[in-house]
Enzyme design. Structure first.
Site, PDB file in Angstrom:
ATOM      1  CD  GLU B  49     -14.073   2.533   0.745  1.00 51.34           C
ATOM      2  OE1 GLU B  49     -14.121   2.319  -0.659  1.00 51.34           O
ATOM      3  OE2 GLU B  49     -13.418   1.646   1.675  1.00 51.34           O
ATOM      4  CG  PHE B 111      -3.126  -0.064   9.308  1.00 50.95           C
ATOM      5  CD1 PHE B 111      -2.493  -0.715   8.033  1.00 50.95           C
ATOM      6  CD2 PHE B 111      -4.579  -0.585   9.717  1.00 50.95           C
ATOM      7  CE1 PHE B 111      -3.197  -1.634   7.530  1.00 50.95           C
ATOM      8  CE2 PHE B 111      -5.426  -1.773   8.664  1.00 50.95           C
ATOM      9  CZ  PHE B 111      -4.570  -1.950   7.543  1.00 50.95           C
ATOM     10  CD  GLN B 112      -7.518   0.427   6.560  1.00 52.60           C
ATOM     11  OE1 GLN B 112      -8.294   0.650   7.371  1.00 52.60           O
ATOM     12  NE2 GLN B 112      -7.878  -0.276   5.365  1.00 52.60           N
ATOM     13  CE  LYS B 161     -12.071   1.015  16.400  1.00 49.41           C
ATOM     14  NZ  LYS B 161     -11.205  -0.774  16.071  1.00 49.41           N
ATOM     15  CG  MET B 475     -16.142  13.532 -25.667  1.00 48.62           C
ATOM     16  SD  MET B 475     -17.649  13.972 -27.001  1.00 48.62           S
ATOM     17  CE  MET B 475     -18.693  14.733 -26.336  1.00 48.62           C
TER      18      MET B 475
END
Lengths: 162, 561
Positions: B49, B111-112, B161, B475
């Protein structure tokens, strides 16, 4: 640079998370909050938040601009000057031994406080005024023993034009 | 018409002209994906993501449109945070849609479940948790409006949802009204007149432009203004390309790795007209010493940018394009006299600085990274869209690829986010299918999102990845060399994958160059292949980026090795 105390009052959307955006802005950017008061206004969709902060001039400018930038902040004013009335309220629970009761009541009278609870060993009083007045009262009560205190922090409202 | 929340989302996305979404499905967004599948909107399935947000960011920068991401709740949402923070720092218009657990489970540690609105509050321009389906369309409309107007930025919309499957009567909201959000586009004319006055009086004036000019689509106006007034111009990293990098008035980039002449000019100028910049510490160095002799004009759409880091003489809140148009009009009304005579001494001095300390490197028997970038510039005719990772690769790209057009240099400037370049290149390639898109990368940072090679291959996006492979986190190693007595703590990439084989494993093409002679042929071959290609250049291990201003020093104190 010299630190200045400023009072900002703002109208914000009365939605969950708005207070967190305002408070998060202060913590995230390292600004200081001396006090913060908020409650719904006469319009249920809008709340008023009043914040007292201390910083140098450029930072004060940033604080005002950054608050203004928040999408949920509808209007903000710096009300540090005399164009606004300011009040703070405190509830103070003070030890009230018999030998101190008379003195406490005299102080209550002078400061125009109200006793709102009384017990064998304590008074709870209510006081409103500017922060200096409340600090002065606390100084006088301290020798008797302050058990608990709750202060609201400063609220402010701009005066109407005469 | 009764529509589900998911269908409503599709209607709003279409009304906003969205034709591409970068995303990754999951439990909380199943209904949305089901609805998305029935539309013409193209979905680019990323592999992480973070890549989705960087790709949407790259897409937005290359196309000038709003980039859109769609991810699921919990880890899907948290993985977007780095990308969002990068877009926020660089003011890139991105709308991130995250799924959320059903409303009745919010707060239950479901959950999640994660409070992504809380997490992203400080790194979004604004964010929303939609709590009623009736608000869904309006909020999405507001999100696009906020993302693209004023100072652009990422906006996140978190959608439980249950709202995506519930139905209501739908009518697409037409206009967005936000009573507390009114960016000020129109500059104050009195202030602009002051600027013209200062230009007339100045002996050593210059312009400092930034990413705001590109975001405001004001390159043409900037170029016209610069030529009309014959003032030399420098820019921040984010501003590269707004003014032609081959123009005689171009000074090169300013700041920590700016050119000698750009930094010296800034220090010596008596008027600094700053447009669409925010005076980042990498630009200013020690702020007290920055442009200390100059009247500073600062034009920006965001009032908080002004006087945040640097005190200014003439603050102007307004859109860069409108401000420059007005300035050009005002300049036309006055007579600046013989400009070549008037600027002669100042431009001569700058020319001297240029000649005494140009950007330089020595190409010997080992490939120098700068050489690769220069060759890439030559072989692409300066026409490619360049994305970068972060670190030395980014600075060499900025120094040695001369950007002549806006929206052609796509880099994570403010956040400095390694792993940005490849997904951003994918987004840019989606936006501009006919352009050459090249990610200039290091061996360290390419590994931060190399999984997106699979995305490039799956969607036939022929991005080119040029790895300047020095075996170090270059760097950081350079700072250790200069400021930590060469103690290279944990910066040696002792084990890297074989990038040629990695490319092949993904179904892409891998090429390698180890000698200077191989650089041009490998680039030529790689650029000509209409598929994703990784070109791995084994470059000098301890080459540094110079000039370099040590952190916190005045920008005139440059290490020039």
């Amino acid at each position: 640079m010299e630190m200045e105390k400023h009072i900002f009052t703002m109208l914000v959307d009365n939605q969950p998370g708005v207070l967190s955006r305002v408070a998060g802005l202060f913590s995230g950017k390292g600004f200081n909050i001396e006090s913060l008061v908020t409650a719904e206004t006469d319009t249920p969709l809008i709340s008023r938040i009043t914040i007292v902060t201390k910083a140098n001039k450029p930072v004060i400018e940033q604080i005002e601009k950054q608050l203004n930038k928040l999408v949920n902040v509808i209007k903000i004013r710096d009300v540090t000057g005399p164009e606004a009335v300011k009040r703070e309220m405190a509830l103070i629970c003070v030890k009230a031994r018999p030998e101190h009761r008379g003195e406490i009541l005299r102080i209550v009278d002078i400061f125009r406080c109200k006793i709102i609870d009384i017990g064998l060993e304590h008074y709870i009083m209510e006081v409103t005024g500017d922060s200096d007045k409340i600090n002065a009262l606390l100084k006088l009560l301290r020798p008797m023993g302050i058990k608990k205190i709750a202060r609201t922090g400063t609220m402010a409202l701009i005066r109407e034009p005469n | 018409m009764k529509l589900t929340g998911s269908q409503i989302m599709m209607e709003v996305l279409k009304s906003e002209g969205v034709d591409t979404i970068f995303g990754f499905p999951g439990g909380a967004v199943l209904d949305i994906y089901d609805a998305l599948d029935k539309t013409d909107i193209r979905h680019i399935l990323v592999r992480h993501e973070q890549g989705a947000v960087h790709a949407a960011d790259g897409y937005a920068r290359a196309s000038g449109k709003v980039g859109v991401c769609l991810v699921t709740s919990g880890p899907g949402a948290t993985n977007t945070v780095t990308g969002i923070a990068s877009s926020y720092m660089d003011s890139i218009p991105v709308v991130v849609i995250t799924g959320q657990v059903p409303s009745h489970l919010i707060g239950n540690d479901a959950f999640q479940e994660v409070d992504i609105v809380g997490i992203t509050r400080p790194c979004t321009k604004h964010n929303y948790l939609v709590s009623r389906i009736e608000d869904l369309a309006v909020i999405l409309k507001e999100a696009f409006h906020l993302a693209r107007t004023g100072r652009p930025g990422p906006v996140l919309v978190d959608i439980p949802k249950d709202l995506t499957s519930a139905s209501i009567e739908f009518e697409c909201p037409k206009d967005v009204r936000l009573k507390s959000y009114n960016p000020n586009y129109k500059p104050n004319m009195r202030q602009l007149k002051k600027v013209v006055q200062l230009i007339q009086e100045a002996k050593r004036p210059m312009i400092f432009s930034g990413g705001g000019v590109i975001l405001a689509n004001a390159s043409k106006e900037l170029t016209e203004f610069t030529h009309k007034t014959r003032m030399p111009l420098t820019s921040s990293l984010m501003g590269l390309g707004a003014f032609p990098g081959t123009d005689p008035l171009w000074l090169g980039m300013i700041g920590m790795h700016g050119t000698y002449r750009a930094n010296m000019s800034t220090s010596e100028c008596d008027l600094l007209i700053s447009i669409g910049v925010r005076f980042d510490d990498r630009v200013t160095g020690k702020t007290d010493a920055f442009a200390a002799q100059a009247n500073i004009v600062h034009i920006d759409i965001d009032p908080t940018s002004i006087r945040k880091n640097i005190p200014v003489s003439v603050p102007i809140v307004g859109d860069c394009k409108i401000s420059l148009e007005q300035l050009n009009r005002l300049i036309d009304e006055i007579d600046l006299g013989d400009l070549s005579k008037r600027r002669g001494e100042w431009l001569d001095l700058i020319e001297q600085w240029k000649n005494t300390n140009p950007l330089a490197y020595t190409q010997d028997e080992i490939i120098k990274p700068q050489y690769v970038v220069e060759k890439l510039y030559e072989l692409t005719g300066g026409e490619a869209i360049i994305t970068t990772e972060v670190g030395q690769n980014q600075m060499w790209a900025a120094q040695y690829y001369h950007f002549n057009k806006p929206n052609h240099f796509i880099t994570s400037g403010g956040l400095g986010c390694m792993g940005f370049g490849l997904p951003a290149a994918i987004g840019a390639q989606v936006a501009c299918p006919d352009k050459m898109v090249v990610d200039i990368a290091g061996d360290g940072s390419i590994q931060m999102n190399s999984q997106e090679m699979a995305t490039a291959v799956q969607f036939n996006l022929p991005v080119k990845i040029v790895i300047l492979n020095n075996g170090y986190l270059g760097m950081v190693r350079q700072w250790q060399e200069l400021f930590y007595e060469k103690r290279y703590a944990c910066t040696s990439m002792e084990h890297c994958p074989d990038f040629v084989k990695l490319a092949e494993a993904y179904g892409a093409i891998g090429l390698r160059a180890v000698t200077p002679e191989e650089v041009s042929p490998v680039l030529k071959e790689g650029l000509s292949i209409p598929k994703p290609v990784i070109m791995d250049f084994t470059v000098a291990k301890e080459e540094g980026v110079y000039p370099m201003v040590p952190a916190g020093a005045p920008i005139t104190e440059m290490l020039l090795v």
